[in-house]
Design a protein around this motif. Structure first.
Motif, short mmCIF file in Angstrom:
data_model
loop_
_atom_site.label_atom_id
_atom_site.label_comp_id
_atom_site.label_asym_id
_atom_site.label_seq_id
_atom_site.Cartn_x
_atom_site.Cartn_y
_atom_site.Cartn_z
N PHE A 27 9.63 15.70 11.76
CA PHE A 27 9.37 16.28 10.44
C PHE A 27 9.84 17.73 10.37
N TYR A 39 1.33 10.92 12.60
CA TYR A 39 2.71 10.57 12.26
C TYR A 39 3.62 11.26 13.27
N SER A 95 7.24 10.51 13.67
CA SER A 95 8.57 10.79 13.12
C SER A 95 8.68 10.17 11.73
N GLN A 114 11.54 8.29 4.21
CA GLN A 114 11.21 9.72 4.29
C GLN A 114 12.43 10.52 4.76
N GLY A 168 4.40 0.19 2.15
CA GLY A 168 4.41 0.04 3.61
C GLY A 168 5.56 0.77 4.27
N SER A 169 6.49 1.26 3.45
CA SER A 169 7.67 1.94 3.99
C SER A 169 7.41 3.42 4.25
N GLY A 170 6.27 3.91 3.79
CA GLY A 170 5.98 5.35 3.89
C GLY A 170 6.46 6.10 2.67
N LYS A 171 6.59 5.38 1.54
CA LYS A 171 7.15 6.01 0.32
C LYS A 171 6.22 7.09 -0.24
N THR A 172 4.91 6.94 -0.02
CA THR A 172 3.99 7.93 -0.59
C THR A 172 4.27 9.32 0.00
N ASP A 217 -4.48 0.01 1.29
CA ASP A 217 -3.84 0.48 2.52
C ASP A 217 -4.91 0.51 3.62
N ARG A 235 0.58 -2.79 8.40
CA ARG A 235 0.63 -1.38 7.99
C ARG A 235 0.42 -0.45 9.16
P1 AMP Z 1 3.10 3.74 2.07
O1 AMP Z 1 4.35 2.91 2.08
O2 AMP Z 1 3.32 5.09 1.53
O3 AMP Z 1 1.97 3.00 1.39
O4 AMP Z 1 2.64 3.97 3.60
C1 AMP Z 1 2.32 2.90 4.46
C2 AMP Z 1 1.50 3.34 5.66
O5 AMP Z 1 2.30 4.04 6.60
C3 AMP Z 1 0.34 4.26 5.34
O6 AMP Z 1 -0.77 3.81 6.10
C4 AMP Z 1 0.78 5.62 5.80
O7 AMP Z 1 -0.32 6.42 6.19
C5 AMP Z 1 1.66 5.27 6.99
N1 AMP Z 1 2.77 6.22 7.23
C6 AMP Z 1 3.56 6.79 6.30
N2 AMP Z 1 4.50 7.56 6.90
C7 AMP Z 1 4.31 7.45 8.23
C8 AMP Z 1 4.97 8.00 9.39
N3 AMP Z 1 6.02 8.80 9.27
N4 AMP Z 1 4.48 7.68 10.60
C9 AMP Z 1 3.43 6.86 10.72
N5 AMP Z 1 2.75 6.30 9.68
C10 AMP Z 1 3.20 6.59 8.44
#
Ligand code: AMP
Length: 441
Positions: free
Chosen positions: A5, A23, A25, A30, A50-54, A311, A339
């Motif tokens: 990051f 987290y 990487s 992201q 699930g991709s970490g889009k948030t 989640d 997840r």
């Molecule tokens: P999302 O797709 O934003 O709903 O995120 C899916 C899950 O991945 C959530 O539980 C986040 O907390 C987790 N997450 C998001 N980014 C990362 C990352 N870089 N490393 C590990 N977990 C992550």
């Protein structure tokens, strides 16, 4: 080479918070979205849940918020719109996690089903980030409580779903109230049709990001199980739910009524089950989700809309009791498992007469779902291309309750959501069962 990051030009308060959140990487979305958004680009990203889009949209927002606004006023500097209350609350919670080293950060989620009082109090002071569902935000806007003159970033999360839910007019009104100078970050499973047109209108020279679908990343195993009818389906479900490997499970039904009925039947069978659907008051929905997070509920029977944004990393299984109405819902449903880097199993039931619907999903996925059968419980009927899909609205096999789990076909009189998630299963629940289902190809 693994990128961290820090390599994405995020400041220490954020990288420290990410480390504390575990987290290590950035995820692919992201990696692409954060530098582009930090550069000020508009985005059109197709990344699944699930991709970490948030974090892909929240981190650039928080990085901006680290610097003071040069504009006066108390309105939000960033606005995230989401289709559901649960997703809004989840996004706001994540903002607090990533912003934990920014004690001045003020974020608020404006969602329906909760009292106006607290939201009005929050809006009466300066606020940095609003995460909202369009309907409730519009309620506040009509009362003149939101001033967007300081707004720097607008995010539409799950834009396609918001349009499916009929929010187009609200979104257009909200966008019209924001400054044209804003940065716009759009996330959607698809850019076909109306959502593509909306994206064109809202963005300027957007950078397009297309991340492979979650299920293609190999974290979620999938199984397709054909069954003859409801009765057969319920036997299969019963067998599967006794798998000791299940930690927590979300079962999807196509209707609210069916989610209640199935949760009742499972509860009566001794499973710690409860339901979640959009007609439940928000307080109950929140309590049910809390019970799920705390492990007091093992099986959540949910409808598509209500389950968006859930989640909970301990969900090991997703079961599609009914096939999704839209092929893309399949992807959102199975994204409830697998997840936070864990593995999940998504099992889809289809009656033999529904195999054309299965093909529609497979066409959307551009691959076949792995078909399995449980030994001794294989379907006996042949697939009939022309037959109409069966079983709508009668989860227990039609008249007289035939095909239900229990001998009785009785619904619990307790309203859903009132049943405490902490209720103990009356018999052993998951752990009581007959071990692993034996699958054969
Ligand atoms: P999302 O797709 O934003 O709903 O995120 C899916 C899950 O991945 C959530 O539980 C986040 O907390 C987790 N997450 C998001 N980014 C990362 C990352 N870089 N490393 C590990 N977990 C992550």
């Amino acid at each position: 080479m693994t990128l961290h990051f820090q390599d994405l030009q995020l400041d220490k308060p954020l990288t420290d918070a990410l480390r504390a959140a575990g987290y290590e990487s950035p995820t692919p979305v992201q990696l692409q979205a954060i530098p582009a958004a930090l550069n000020g680009a508009d985005l059109m990203a197709s990344a699944q849940t699930g991709s970490g889009k948030t974090a892909a949209f929240l981190l650039p927002i928080l990085q901006k918020l680290l610097k003071r606004s040069d504009k006066p006023g108390k309105g939000p500097r960033a606005l995230v719109l989401t289709p559901t209350r649960e997703l809004a609350q989840q996004v706001e919670k994540n903002a607090q996690i990533y912003g934990k080293n920014m004690p001045w950060l003020r974020s608020v989620s404006l969602v329906g089903g909760t009292s106006f009082g607290q939201q009005i109090r929050m809006l009466s002071k300066p606020v940095d980030l609003i995460v909202a569902t369009p309907g409730r935000l519009m309620d506040h806007m009509r009362q003149g409580r939101v001033d967007f003159s300081r707004l720097e970033v607008l995010v539409l999360d799950e834009a396609d779903r918001m349009l499916d839910m009929g929010f187009i007019e609200d979104i257009e009104t909200i966008v019209a109230a924001t400054p044209a100078s804003r940065q716009t970050l759009l996330f959607s499973a698809t850019w076909d049709g109306v959502v593509g047109k909306l994206a064109q209108k809202l963005t300027r020279e957007p950078q397009k990001i297309d991340i492979e679908r979650v299920e293609a990343q190999g974290k979620i195993d999938e199984q397709l199980l054909y069954c003859d009818d409801m009765r057969h389906k319920n036997r299969l479900l019963d067998h599967i739910l006794r798998d000791a490997n299940i930690d927590q499970c979300v079962i999807f039904t196509s209707t609210k009524v069916m989610s209640e009925q199935l949760a009742d039947e499972l509860y009566e069978k001794g499973f710690a089950a409860n339901c979640l659907h959009g007609d439940m008051p928000q307080g109950w929905r929140n309590r049910t989700l809390m019970d799920l997070r705390k492990g007091r509920i093992k099986i959540l029977v949910a409808t598509d809309v209500a389950a968006r944004g859930i989640d909970v990393p301990t969900i090991t299984h997703v079961i599609n009791y009914d096939l999704p109405k839209q092929a893309e819902d399949y992807v959102h449903r199975i994204g409830r498992t697998g997840r936070a880097g864990r593995h999940g199993l998504a099992i889809t039931f289809a009656e033999v007469n529904e195999y054309m619907k299965v093909h529609k999903i497979e066409r959307y996925l551009k691959r076949q779902l792995p078909e399995m059968a449980i030994e001794g419980m294989e379907p006996t009927r042949k697939r009939n291309k022309n037959a109409a899909p069966k079983g709508k609205g009668k989860p227990w096999g039609g008249k007289g309750g035939k095909g239900g789990f229990g001998d009785k076909h009785k619904r619990s009189s307790a309203p859903h959501g009132k049943r405490p998630g902490g209720d103990k299963p009356r018999s052993g629940g998951f752990k009581s069962g007959g071990g692993k289902p034996k699958m054969k190809k």
